[in-house]
Design a protein around this motif. Structure first.
Motif, PDB file in Angstrom:
ATOM      1  N   ILE A 153      86.935  59.982  88.878  1.00  0.00           N
ATOM      2  CA  ILE A 153      87.451  58.897  89.722  1.00  0.00           C
ATOM      3  C   ILE A 153      86.408  57.793  89.636  1.00  0.00           C
ATOM      4  CG2 ILE A 153      88.156  58.192  92.036  1.00  0.00           C
ATOM      5  CD1 ILE A 153      88.680  61.179  92.619  1.00  0.00           C
TER       6      ILE A 153
ATOM      7  N   ALA B 158      94.237  52.335  90.142  1.00  0.00           N
ATOM      8  CA  ALA B 158      93.104  53.216  90.442  1.00  0.00           C
ATOM      9  C   ALA B 158      92.184  52.508  91.418  1.00  0.00           C
ATOM     10  CB  ALA B 158      92.349  53.568  89.158  1.00  0.00           C
TER      11      ALA B 158
ATOM     12  N   CYS C  22      88.622  52.909  93.488  1.00  0.00           N
ATOM     13  CA  CYS C  22      87.383  53.673  93.383  1.00  0.00           C
ATOM     14  C   CYS C  22      86.327  53.101  94.317  1.00  0.00           C
ATOM     15  CB  CYS C  22      86.858  53.642  91.939  1.00  0.00           C
ATOM     16  SG  CYS C  22      88.142  53.831  90.687  1.00  0.00           S
TER      17      CYS C  22
ATOM     18  N   TRP D 181      90.485  62.401  99.207  1.00  0.00           N
ATOM     19  CA  TRP D 181      91.091  62.478  97.880  1.00  0.00           C
ATOM     20  C   TRP D 181      91.835  63.796  97.710  1.00  0.00           C
ATOM     21  CZ3 TRP D 181      89.868  58.031  95.106  1.00  0.00           C
ATOM     22  CH2 TRP D 181      88.742  57.315  95.523  1.00  0.00           C
TER      23      TRP D 181
ATOM     24  N   GLY E  33      93.141  63.590  91.854  1.00  0.00           N
ATOM     25  CA  GLY E  33      92.216  62.481  92.048  1.00  0.00           C
ATOM     26  C   GLY E  33      92.827  61.301  92.781  1.00  0.00           C
ATOM     27  N   LYS E  34      94.005  61.496  93.370  1.00  0.00           N
ATOM     28  CA  LYS E  34      94.675  60.398  94.076  1.00  0.00           C
ATOM     29  C   LYS E  34      94.045  60.195  95.448  1.00  0.00           C
ATOM     30  CE  LYS E  34      99.271  58.874  95.552  1.00  0.00           C
ATOM     31  NZ  LYS E  34     100.686  59.246  95.709  1.00  0.00           N
ATOM     32  N   GLN E  35      93.859  58.924  95.811  1.00  0.00           N
ATOM     33  CA  GLN E  35      93.317  58.615  97.137  1.00  0.00           C
ATOM     34  C   GLN E  35      94.407  58.777  98.178  1.00  0.00           C
ATOM     35  OE1 GLN E  35      90.632  55.097  97.849  1.00  0.00           O
ATOM     36  NE2 GLN E  35      92.288  54.471  99.202  1.00  0.00           N
TER      37      GLN E  35
ATOM     38  N   SER F  84      80.806  56.659  91.014  1.00  0.00           N
ATOM     39  CA  SER F  84      81.746  57.509  90.277  1.00  0.00           C
ATOM     40  C   SER F  84      81.780  58.916  90.864  1.00  0.00           C
ATOM     41  CB  SER F  84      81.375  57.549  88.795  1.00  0.00           C
ATOM     42  OG  SER F  84      80.026  57.929  88.627  1.00  0.00           O
TER      43      SER F  84
END
Length: 609
Positions: free
Chosen positions: A10, A318, A320, A349, A354-356, A600
């Protein structure tokens, strides 16, 4: 020693100019993340593949016109060579490693037929080089500066001619011709008259007639490539705020301009007047058009990627952390979710994708530490302004806040196993225990022994003791009934984390001395010291639920999985470009999550027994 398998990341290297690319086959995005280049599938189930070979942060990425090759350059330490790697896209294998430039590779460009690659060194290097893509040999080189201007900052091959490219930089724009027989490079300075600009980015028109050069002053300079003269500048009245940070041409001949204040605009290629514009969060650093120009992907230095049908509408692709991540935690008993905290935000998450799922924002304040209550009803967080805040994990709504909990910020936080008390540590060295009621939170006791900031707190399963680590080189085991010190442990180290082994007979600590210390929990005696890193401090530590392994990481940017009993490094994970700040092994021992000071997040496969 085996490699840890990297499952997903991510993050997005949003500070890399023109780092985001749509592959010509339209199925993948290519972008940098730390010292890794990520190839991510656009449609369907999210999948990522990783190009790993750089030893430091990737500074530029480009994709060849047919999509056969990817080239990436890196930065490195002062005086050392910075590598360029050419990757074969089909096999994702390293084709060539090219070493010539010093300190930084600033830009890369493939020729139209992919015969040549031209590379540009940074200011410390001041040269450009021409490479044969098939053989990987350097064919020619030249300094980028001339008598009238400074170093180049960007370059681009023309779209139709293998033997012409354009460079731009400080007060200079040059057209370079390549001798077809000897490959000698001949630069010609473009006539700019009295115009003095810092060129930051560049796009070439489809017919190779014009070069559009974005500048730090917010205007676009148009150059006639055949005649090597200034054709015009614009927009005439309102330049783009904070400079032009990236530029691209559309199939219809219009320009797409990204600005340092987050503006993205569609402009006329003649008058340079904005026809349509929108504003994103963060400076726009990349504009990547799909072949045909039906869609575009926009990257910002806030490390976010947006998908745009046109300039007026966009959706988040995305999201981050733009700043370093300070903490990562899994809820008790589940591996499907994890949470991270950083400057201004706490985020939840979904682990497999890896989706918020949730973002909790507190503008202008850094979140130093966070944890879930064991019953899963609250996220308890400690902030730099000295406030402890509790949030509901479903909605992100603030449930409570404890003002002035610590003088120099809340630096560590833990919750007892009955979810009834909060134990907090601060920059003032205090460890405080709070009653966590349904309607109120009250201070039960304040314990002062540490001389430095408290860096971590862990509570024993019976809620009778907790252990705190401090930057002053001490760890203290506290009695949570009598609120006194039971044991104290010292080492010549700035402790960063402490953990109980699952059977709670031993403790592990890590810190600035590059060692992991094993301690007897009963009397605080030192059992052994294990040197985990040879080059830098350790910041991150976690023990697997079965007690078989522990994970550690820090300044050396390597995530190591070490056997607890033997103290041998069994697995190593590579790919971080920043210091590893925290690591968490999920409760069902399926994943390892590591986070860095560059923002990251890496998800690794926990090795099967």
């Amino acid at each position: 020693m085996q490699e840890l398998e990297l499952l997903s990341t991510i993050g997005f290297g949003g500070s890399v100019r023109d780092g985001l690319h749509v592959h010509p086959e339209r199925q993948h995005l290519v972008y940098p993340l730390g010292c890794t280049v990520v190839v991510e599938k656009i449609g369907g189930k999210r999948s990522q593949q990783f190009l790993q070979g750089h030893t430091d942060k990737v500074s530029c990425v480009t994709v060849s016109p047919s999509g056969r090759y990817i080239a990436s350059g890196q930065i490195t330490h002062q005086g050392y060579a910075a590598d360029i790697i050419i990757w074969d896209f089909k096999t994702l294998a390293l084709k060539h490693r090219l070493t010539l430039h010093k300190v930084k590779v600033a830009d890369l460009s493939f020729s139209p037929t992919e015969k040549f690659l031209v590379s540009l060194g940074g200011e410390d290097d001041g040269t450009l080089a021409l490479w044969d893509v098939e053989s990987g040999q350097a064919l020619a080189g030249a300094p980028t500066a001339d008598t009238s201007g400074g170093h180049a900052a960007t370059l681009s091959f023309t779209n139709r001619d293998d033997f012409t490219f354009v460079s731009g930089g400080k007060y200079t724009i040059r057209v370079w011709d390549i001798n077809p027989r000897t490959h000698a490079l001949t630069p010609t300075n473009c006539v700019l008259r009295s115009l003095r600009r810092l060129v930051t980015c560049m796009a070439i028109s489809a017919d190779d007639e014009l070069a559009y050069c974005g500048t730090s002053t917010g205007d676009v300079v148009i150059i006639s490539i055949p005649h090597k003269v200034l054709k015009g500048t614009g927009p005439a009245k309102n330049p783009f705020p904070r400079g032009v940070s990236c530029i691209a041409t559309t199939p219809t001949g219009e320009l797409l301009v990204g600005a340092g204040n987050g503006t993205i605009a569609r402009c006329s290629s003649k008058s340079l007047k904005p026809l349509q514009q929108n504003t994103l969060v963060g400076a726009v650093t990349s504009i990547a058009l799909t072949p045909g120009g039906s869609d575009m992907y926009v990257g910002t230095d806030d490390c976010d990627i947006y998908r745009c049908g046109d300039v007026s509408t966009y959706e988040e692709r995305a999201i981050c952390h733009p700043h370093g991540v300070c903490d990562v935690e899994f809820p008790r008993g589940t591996s499907d979710l994890f949470a991270t905290c950083s400057h201004h935000s706490v985020r939840v998450w979904h682990t497999p994708t890896g989706k918020q799922l949730l973002a909790i924002n507190v503008p202008g304040v850094k979140c130093n530490a966070m944890t879930f209550t064991p019953d899963g009803k609250l996220i308890v967080t400690g902030w730099e302004d000295g406030v402890i805040r509790g949030f509901l994990p479903q909605s992100g709504k603030e449930k409570f806040n404890i003002q002035h909990a610590h003088n120099n910020g809340v630096t560590a936080i833990a919750v007892t196993n009955d979810s009834g008390r909060i134990v907090s540590g601060g920059g003032d060295g205090l460890v405080r225990v709070w009653r966590l009621g349904k309607q109120s939170q009250t201070l039960l006791e304040s314990m002062k022994e540490h001389k430095g900031a408290v860096t971590d707190i862990r509570v024993r399963s019976n809620d009778e003791e907790c252990v705190s680590s401090s930057a002053d080189g001490s760890c203290i085991i506290w009695d949570l009934n009598r609120f006194v010190r039971n044991q104290i442990m010292f080492a010549s180290s700035v402790f960063s984390q402490v953990r109980y082994r699952p059977d709670e007979a031993q403790l592990l600590t890590c810190g600035s001395d590059r060692k992991v210390h094993y301690w007897e929990a009963f009397d605080g005696s030192l059992i052994r010291e294990l040197e985990v890193s040879s080059t830098g401090a350790l910041y991150a530590l976690d023990i697997s639920p079965d007690g078989r392994y522990f994970a550690a990481g820090g300044q050396d940017k390597l995530l190591k999985l070490i056997t607890f009993d033997e103290g041998e490094t069994a697995y190593v994970g590579q790919g971080h470009s920043g210091d590893i700040t925290r690591v968490a092994i999920c409760p069902n021992q399926q994943y390892i999550i590591s986070v860095t000071n560059t923002g990251s997040i890496f998800r690794w496969a926990y090795p099967a027994a």
